[in-house]
Design an enzyme around this catalytic site. Structure first.
Site, short mmCIF file in Angstrom:
data_model
loop_
_atom_site.label_atom_id
_atom_site.label_comp_id
_atom_site.label_asym_id
_atom_site.label_seq_id
_atom_site.Cartn_x
_atom_site.Cartn_y
_atom_site.Cartn_z
CG ASN A 1 24.05 -17.21 24.02
OD1 ASN A 1 24.19 -16.04 24.81
ND2 ASN A 1 24.67 -17.47 23.28
CE1 TYR B 1 20.03 -8.03 20.45
CE2 TYR B 1 20.16 -6.28 22.14
CZ TYR B 1 20.50 -7.61 21.64
OH TYR B 1 21.50 -8.20 22.19
CE LYS C 1 18.88 -10.11 23.31
NZ LYS C 1 19.27 -11.64 23.22
CB THR D 1 30.55 -11.63 20.38
OG1 THR D 1 29.27 -10.59 20.09
CG2 THR D 1 30.64 -11.85 22.01
P1 NAD Z 1 27.30 -14.06 18.22
O1 NAD Z 1 26.70 -13.20 16.79
O2 NAD Z 1 28.75 -14.38 18.38
O3 NAD Z 1 26.17 -15.14 18.68
C1 NAD Z 1 25.02 -15.19 18.32
C2 NAD Z 1 24.85 -16.53 18.22
O4 NAD Z 1 23.32 -16.80 18.05
C3 NAD Z 1 25.49 -17.41 16.95
O5 NAD Z 1 25.72 -18.67 17.52
C4 NAD Z 1 24.46 -17.45 16.07
O6 NAD Z 1 24.66 -18.43 15.22
C5 NAD Z 1 23.16 -17.78 16.87
N1 NAD Z 1 21.81 -17.50 16.22
C6 NAD Z 1 21.47 -16.25 15.55
N2 NAD Z 1 20.34 -16.60 15.01
C7 NAD Z 1 19.98 -17.89 15.06
C8 NAD Z 1 18.94 -18.71 15.00
N3 NAD Z 1 17.95 -18.10 14.16
N4 NAD Z 1 18.84 -19.98 14.98
C9 NAD Z 1 19.93 -20.44 15.79
N5 NAD Z 1 20.89 -19.67 16.04
C10 NAD Z 1 20.93 -18.59 15.91
O7 NAD Z 1 26.91 -12.70 19.40
P2 NAD Z 1 26.91 -12.92 21.05
O8 NAD Z 1 27.22 -11.55 21.33
O9 NAD Z 1 27.56 -14.09 21.40
O10 NAD Z 1 25.54 -13.16 21.37
C11 NAD Z 1 24.86 -14.16 22.30
C12 NAD Z 1 23.73 -13.45 22.96
O11 NAD Z 1 24.23 -12.20 23.79
C13 NAD Z 1 22.49 -12.95 21.95
O12 NAD Z 1 21.39 -13.25 22.73
C14 NAD Z 1 22.98 -11.32 22.05
O13 NAD Z 1 21.80 -10.66 21.70
C15 NAD Z 1 23.31 -11.25 23.55
N6 NAD Z 1 24.05 -10.11 23.85
C16 NAD Z 1 25.21 -9.68 23.27
C17 NAD Z 1 25.84 -8.56 23.63
C18 NAD Z 1 26.93 -7.86 22.86
O14 NAD Z 1 27.60 -6.89 23.27
N7 NAD Z 1 27.83 -8.81 22.15
C19 NAD Z 1 25.34 -7.55 24.50
C20 NAD Z 1 24.44 -8.00 25.39
C21 NAD Z 1 23.57 -9.22 24.91
#
Ligand code: NAD
Length: 250
Positions: free
Chosen positions: A89, A156, A160, A191
């Protein structure tokens, strides 16, 4: 207790969707193995889970490092005797800029964090799931790059969309081994990645039929389903959990 006695790796567990998943999966009976870069946040979540009599361990590291993917699997097997699933994730948005203006470094970094990490995770996890006689892998993809193009998010979106292709191939390669592989496509979710600009949140809310953004726990609940035996016939899917984002034009 839909994940009772299952050992599950969760990356990106230091905040947002991953942190919510860690708590939810542990409440559902899973032994959770948490990964992300920020050690203090991981330790806090582990402590919270243990206080509620759950089982959790963590290992800080960078998902762009192949050795880290292997180390998480080793930790799962050493701590809990095997691996049953993974919620891959961790992700990054990178810089918002159009492709002609995008530097190669941003492109490479976003692809490395979001897509190379999936390759490393699968390489490490599939043999462990095979040793266990089956399991479930979930990759966090996005509505961006699948049902919608958003300006400034070329790297991005490509990363994805790449995860969905990887998901499909892994699902057919390992279906006969009782290993299911799915992509989860959240809509806009509250988030740290979504930032704290209220005007931006208003715009994003408008993209969704439900006219709101998701709570991290709502996305974690869908991941929990995909990792559980309740999803025993679900594989190779790109599962939208997007509040109607894909069908909303008003
Ligand atoms: P977030 O920023 O809270 O979480 C991202 C997490 O990934 C964090 O724990 C961060 O430390 C970790 N991370 C980033 N780069 C890293 C690396 N190089 N090594 C290890 N860990 C790393 O944001 P989120 O929204 O919880 O994101 C979680 C997932 O959901 C992501 O893949 C994001 O692309 C996806 N996503 C988010 C949304 C949204 O609107 N928030 C929508 C669609 C998809």
């Amino acid at each position: 207790m839909t994940l009772k006695n299952k050992t599950i790796i969760i990356t990106g567990a230091s905040s947002g969707i991953g942190a919510a998943a860690a708590i939810l999966f542990a409440e559902s009976g899973a032994n959770v193995v948490l990964g992300a870069r920020r050690e203090a946040q991981l330790n806090e979540t582990v402590a919270q889970i243990r206080e509620s009599n759950g089982n959790a361990v963590c290992l800080p590291g960078d998902v762009t490092d192949e050795a880290y993917a292997n180390a998480l699997v080793e930790l799962a097997e050493k701590s809990f005797g095997g691996l049953d699933g993974a919620f891959n994730n961790a992700g990054t948005m990178g810089d918002m800029c159009s492709i002609p203006d995008m530097g190669r470094d941003n492109w490479r970094n976003v692809i490395a964090v979001n897509l190379d990490s999936g390759f490393f995770a699968a390489k490490a996890q599939i043999p462990a799931l095979r040793r266990r006689g089956g399991g479930s892998v979930v990759f966090t993809s996005s509505f961006v790059g699948h049902t919608i193009g958003l300006p400034g998010m070329g790297a991005y979106a490509a990363s994805k969309a790449g995860l969905i292709g990887l998901t499909q191939v892994l699902a057919v390669e390992h279906g006969s081994e009782n290993i299911r592989v799915n992509a989860l496509l959240p809509g806009g979710t509250m988030t740290p990645m979504a930032g704290d600009d209220a005007a931006f949140h208003d715009v994003v809310r408008g993209f969704h039929a439900l006219k709101r953004m998701a709570e991290p726990s709502e996305i974690a609940a869908a991941a929990q389903f995909l990792l559980s035996d309740e999803a025993s016939f679900v594989t190779g899917s790109a599962m939208l959990v997007d509040g109607g984002n894909s069908i909303c034009k008003l």
